[in-house]
Design a protein around this motif. Structure first.
Motif, short mmCIF file in Angstrom:
data_model
loop_
_atom_site.label_atom_id
_atom_site.label_comp_id
_atom_site.label_asym_id
_atom_site.label_seq_id
_atom_site.Cartn_x
_atom_site.Cartn_y
_atom_site.Cartn_z
N SER A 23 -4.60 33.28 40.91
CA SER A 23 -4.73 32.08 40.13
C SER A 23 -3.22 31.30 39.94
CB SER A 23 -5.05 32.80 38.69
OG SER A 23 -4.17 33.32 38.19
N GLN A 24 -1.93 32.27 39.97
CA GLN A 24 -0.71 31.47 39.97
C GLN A 24 -0.54 30.99 41.42
OE1 GLN A 24 2.25 34.59 39.38
NE2 GLN A 24 3.78 33.05 38.68
N ALA A 61 6.34 31.36 40.58
CA ALA A 61 5.97 31.93 41.39
C ALA A 61 6.93 32.77 42.35
CB ALA A 61 5.31 31.10 42.36
N CYS A 62 8.14 32.16 42.47
CA CYS A 62 9.26 32.75 43.02
C CYS A 62 9.93 34.02 42.12
CB CYS A 62 10.47 31.63 43.25
SG CYS A 62 11.93 32.43 44.04
N SER A 63 9.98 33.73 40.68
CA SER A 63 10.35 34.69 39.91
C SER A 63 9.59 36.01 39.99
CB SER A 63 10.90 34.19 38.67
OG SER A 63 9.61 33.71 37.91
N SER A 64 8.32 35.76 39.88
CA SER A 64 7.38 37.00 39.84
C SER A 64 7.15 37.40 41.23
CB SER A 64 6.11 36.57 39.53
OG SER A 64 5.46 35.53 40.25
N GLY A 65 7.85 37.00 42.48
CA GLY A 65 7.85 37.65 43.50
C GLY A 65 6.43 37.03 44.30
N HIS A 68 8.65 33.78 48.65
CA HIS A 68 10.19 34.02 48.70
C HIS A 68 11.04 33.03 48.25
CE1 HIS A 68 13.49 34.82 51.29
NE2 HIS A 68 13.23 36.05 51.24
N LYS A 69 12.30 33.32 47.91
CA LYS A 69 12.98 32.21 47.33
C LYS A 69 13.26 31.29 48.35
CE LYS A 69 17.53 34.45 48.51
NZ LYS A 69 18.73 34.81 48.21
N ASN A 70 13.43 31.26 49.44
CA ASN A 70 13.62 30.40 50.50
C ASN A 70 12.36 29.36 50.72
OD1 ASN A 70 16.10 31.67 51.04
ND2 ASN A 70 15.60 32.36 53.23
N LYS A 71 11.30 30.03 50.74
CA LYS A 71 10.05 29.01 50.42
C LYS A 71 10.00 28.15 49.25
CE LYS A 71 5.04 28.71 50.55
NZ LYS A 71 3.85 29.41 51.02
N ALA A 72 10.45 28.97 48.35
CA ALA A 72 10.77 28.00 46.81
C ALA A 72 11.64 26.98 46.83
CB ALA A 72 10.94 29.07 45.81
N ALA A 73 12.82 27.18 47.64
CA ALA A 73 13.70 26.08 47.66
C ALA A 73 13.16 25.08 48.63
CB ALA A 73 14.87 26.72 48.38
N ARG A 74 12.48 25.18 49.84
CA ARG A 74 11.95 24.46 50.86
C ARG A 74 10.84 23.69 50.23
NH1 ARG A 74 10.02 28.23 54.42
NH2 ARG A 74 7.96 27.90 53.78
#
Length: 87
Positions: A23-24, A61-65, A68-74
């Motif tokens: 869902s997230q 989504a990034c903080s819950s794992g 990945h943090k790089n995907k979030a930044a991208r």
């Protein structure tokens, strides 16, 4: 089907986490698509609002794992670039 008690519990908890993750992830993808759709129509004010929502869901989504943090930044960078190019 597992026989060991801890393995049985693991199956149940994994199923619960799977529903939450799905869902997230779906909410994140929908928020991203909303930004892209508004940018395509050229609504600059609504793009800004949708971008804030999208960034919030991506960070969550990034903080819950979930991602990945790089995907979030991208993704955030890509959406911001889309927003800046809206005329």
């Amino acid at each position: 089907m597992p026989n060991i008690k801890s393995a049985k519990k693991r199956v149940i908890t994994d199923a619960k986490k799977g529903v939450s993750n799905k869902s997230q992830n779906s909410a994140m993808k929908t928020a991203i698509k909303n930004v892209e759709k508004e940018a395509k129509h050229g609504n600059n004010e609504t793009v800004s609002e949708k971008l804030k929502v999208a960034i919030k869901t991506i960070d969550k989504a990034c903080s819950s794992g979930l991602i990945h943090k790089n995907k979030a930044a991208r993704e955030k960078s890509r959406l911001t670039k889309i927003k800046n190019n809206v005329k």
